[in-house]
Design a protein around this motif. Sequence first.
Motif, short mmCIF file in Angstrom:
data_model
loop_
_atom_site.label_atom_id
_atom_site.label_comp_id
_atom_site.label_asym_id
_atom_site.label_seq_id
_atom_site.Cartn_x
_atom_site.Cartn_y
_atom_site.Cartn_z
N ILE A 194 -6.06 -0.62 -0.62
CA ILE A 194 -5.01 0.16 -1.59
C ILE A 194 -3.61 -0.07 -1.06
O ILE A 194 -2.72 -0.60 -2.09
CB ILE A 194 -5.44 1.52 -1.76
N CYS A 195 -3.44 -0.13 0.11
CA CYS A 195 -2.01 -0.23 0.66
C CYS A 195 -1.62 -1.62 0.34
O CYS A 195 -0.44 -1.90 -0.01
CB CYS A 195 -2.01 0.09 2.32
N ILE A 196 -2.68 -2.46 0.79
CA ILE A 196 -2.07 -3.79 0.47
C ILE A 196 -1.82 -4.30 -0.88
O ILE A 196 -0.64 -4.76 -1.31
CB ILE A 196 -3.53 -4.87 0.66
N GLY A 197 -2.63 -3.59 -2.03
CA GLY A 197 -2.30 -3.70 -3.32
C GLY A 197 -1.08 -3.25 -3.80
O GLY A 197 -0.23 -3.85 -4.33
N GLY A 198 -1.18 -2.18 -3.31
CA GLY A 198 0.12 -1.32 -3.57
C GLY A 198 1.58 -1.84 -3.04
O GLY A 198 2.50 -2.09 -3.66
N ALA A 199 1.28 -2.46 -1.94
CA ALA A 199 2.33 -3.15 -1.11
C ALA A 199 2.71 -4.59 -1.89
O ALA A 199 4.09 -4.74 -2.09
CB ALA A 199 2.22 -3.50 0.35
N THR A 200 1.93 -5.02 -2.36
CA THR A 200 2.22 -6.32 -3.15
C THR A 200 3.03 -5.98 -4.30
O THR A 200 4.01 -6.69 -4.48
CB THR A 200 0.83 -6.96 -3.47
#
Lengths: 476, 476
Positions: A194-200
Amino acid sequence: MEVGYGSGDKTGFFTQGRRSLKALTVQFKVKTVELARNIKKLGQDDPRRVIHSLKVGLALTLVSMFYYCQPLYSNFDETAIWAIMTVVVVFEFSVGATLGKGLNRGMATLMAGGLGAGAHHLANLSGHIGEPILLGFFVFLQATISTFLRFFPKIKSRYDYGMLIFILTFSLISVSGYRDDEILELAHRRLSTICIGGATCVIISIVIFPVWAGEDLHNLIALNIEKLGNFLEGFGDEYFKRTGVEECNEDKKILEGYKSFLNSNYSEGSLANFAAWEPGHGRFPFRHPWKLYLKVGTLARECAYRIEALNGYLNADIQVSSEVSTIIQEACTTMSLESGKALKELALAIKIMVQPSSADSHIENAKSAAKNIKSLLKSGIWEDIDLLKVIPGVTVCSILVDVVTCTEKIAASIHELASKAQFKSAESPLSEQIQSVKSAQMVNCPHVITVSESTLAASPSESSSAPKASKQSMEV
Amino acid sequence: MEVGYGSGDKTGFFTQGRRSLKALTVQFKVKTVELARNIKKLGQDDPRRVIHSLKVGLALTLVSMFYYCQPLYSNFDETAIWAIMTVVVVFEFSVGATLGKGLNRGMATLMAGGLGAGAHHLANLSGHIGEPILLGFFVFLQATISTFLRFFPKIKSRYDYGMLIFILTFSLISVSGYRDDEILELAHRRLSTICIGGATCVIISIVIFPVWAGEDLHNLIALNIEKLGNFLEGFGDEYFKRTGVEECNEDKKILEGYKSFLNSNYSEGSLANFAAWEPGHGRFPFRHPWKLYLKVGTLARECAYRIEALNGYLNADIQVSSEVSTIIQEACTTMSLESGKALKELALAIKIMVQPSSADSHIENAKSAAKNIKSLLKSGIWEDIDLLKVIPGVTVCSILVDVVTCTEKIAASIHELASKAQFKSAESPLSEQIQSVKSAQMVNCPHVITVSESTLAASPSESSSAPKASKQSMEV
């Protein structure tokens, strides 16, 4: 006979068939052209829509790389779908909305994951039969309480999405049939994807042509006040039938521009909400007083209600009689024109973020005109005139006096905004800018002076802001 | 000395500590009580909120049974999480919103699943290197186009959630690294779990204390028109200082009830949107003309703008002078009272769904009063009166004449609604009901007659409808 009739029918059938096929082709062509035109218009109205669409495509493609790159995929395997889900669901039109959703999702997942793991562990201790009962109870309790909390206006406006994700994650984690250590692993992987998706999302939304809700709100408020100003500037001439001024086709459209403003409180509210999530950007530092914009907007809307009433008199069948007109024309025109000018200078002051002091003189002029009209009404001028003829004109006067009061209030609230937001102090540039804008407009339309959207940078039109706000409705 | 000082300090420290601990406890108690009061108020304002929360808890618990029941779980294993997700995300306050989201989710999953499987198959054929490139291209293209389509107002208003799920499912299916046959299996399982989750929501939302968006819209419009009526009924007495009528504390509140209506167009729009998804229920058949309610609402809001102007005169410092008052009082009071009565009968006619013919006579009365005032103004009565004293009164008259016109328009639109929605023809019951409501209210507040929320069944207050509409914002 029958054969002949039949063959005639057959030829007719074919001719008809060919005709209707042709008609269908034509209709299809028309529909396609219309659709293409609609699509083009949608893009032209606000090109940021096209860019936003491309940005979403890019973010999704980047995140789906997880599946193709073996080293990345082996780290996360199937939980990589959470990254894709996050991108689809979190990526919003403005940076503020994206950030708000991303932070809500991240924080809610973290908290609900911890709580859910605890609930799962607790239920595990209570034996084979007690476990599902206890888990069911936890899920029920948590869902009921969280759903009820979502009705609190404060929670709804800023943390609604977080509450939803909280319910979701808690249920998923606590219910899932894994062992304890697997659960922690699952929660950890879900959180990191989720962090990766959100950061993207956040990075792409900030780096590539960012759309700042705060800037939109700023421009929307300025534009709305400017529209009121446009109406008032044009009103005097329009009402007194513009003797000696040639007709201008654009007039009516410019005059009625304020109408979209009557119902814009919802867009303003949600833009202010999103703006609160945004970091400092461009001219706007972090913690810029966004709420004051709502106050200015509310006061300006009150002025817009008065203008709606004035507009009724503009379109009324009974026009002001010439004898009344000669008496009130000057004062009314001055009130209307000077309030209009004041509002437009206020709008410009917001736009270029300087102290709105140049509007004060116009307000003073409008106030003294209001004073004049009051003493004029007291005088003996009216004794010979039929009262019924006086009424429309006098009503317009009295609404205009109201409008002057409204303008004063708006100016006061903008002064408050300017001091809280530390706008630059106004120097010569403001009046110079106004002058240059005016002279540019004068060429096209001699008596209605507009600071149009295109003249000043990046003002979103109503049409672009309203959908943006309602865009929030109904996500996954 | 120092020791003494130190020990004194120590005692002081303990005393202070105890005191601040006490203060903290008290503060904590106050905060808790306040929170409890807020929660209680939120539930009391609209008890359906509590029921909704319990319904969500129930649906989630039911669906999570999948995990506990071995035979069910073995059929779906981990895809059972989709059922939980669906419940969390689809369950909305009203039946219409729930149905709309459920159908959007189901249809979008079906279509995107098929298309995604096709894209995956196509990419599979293009070899080891071509596959990820082609897949990336498909995802990018699809996400970009779908995101852009979401900007179309028509798509946004009804299918926004479907578009989101379309992007999500297409990306998930086409990107996932499974073999073709596994993908079909995955798509099938996802679809069936979503159907189970969606069906659970829809059934619970319809069977247990259903909240119909259509009914809310119906009541909201009726209530808003009634509020306008309340204002107008009370206005005459309030403006002319109510000679001979004793003060009533509730007056001001009732008079200003219309204010919430000025900005309710967003709630009305979204309620009408949800209502369109709802099947026939109670008094409302499927395809009830919900859009006409919006038309009525818009016309009534135009009337509300006029009333906002009237309210300004009510609170103005300069009151109407007694000599003017005696001249215009009767006609003004009649216009205001009769328009108010007409609006309230119209509201009641909507509420109990009968033809609004009983309002017509009131409108006729108001129109003839408007005619009277016009001829009164033409007469020579005014020659001796200072014009400045006349103005406020005359302006109020002219706004009231406007209000009468607005009332006529509202009545016409409600007649249209009544004929399209086939309301019953009005017989004696309507006037009897009005009479009974009136006499019940007369006891409490002699000159302001209200058909209050509690008098007629299930009218949602503003406060309950507005959050319901904005509740749609920001889901997963």
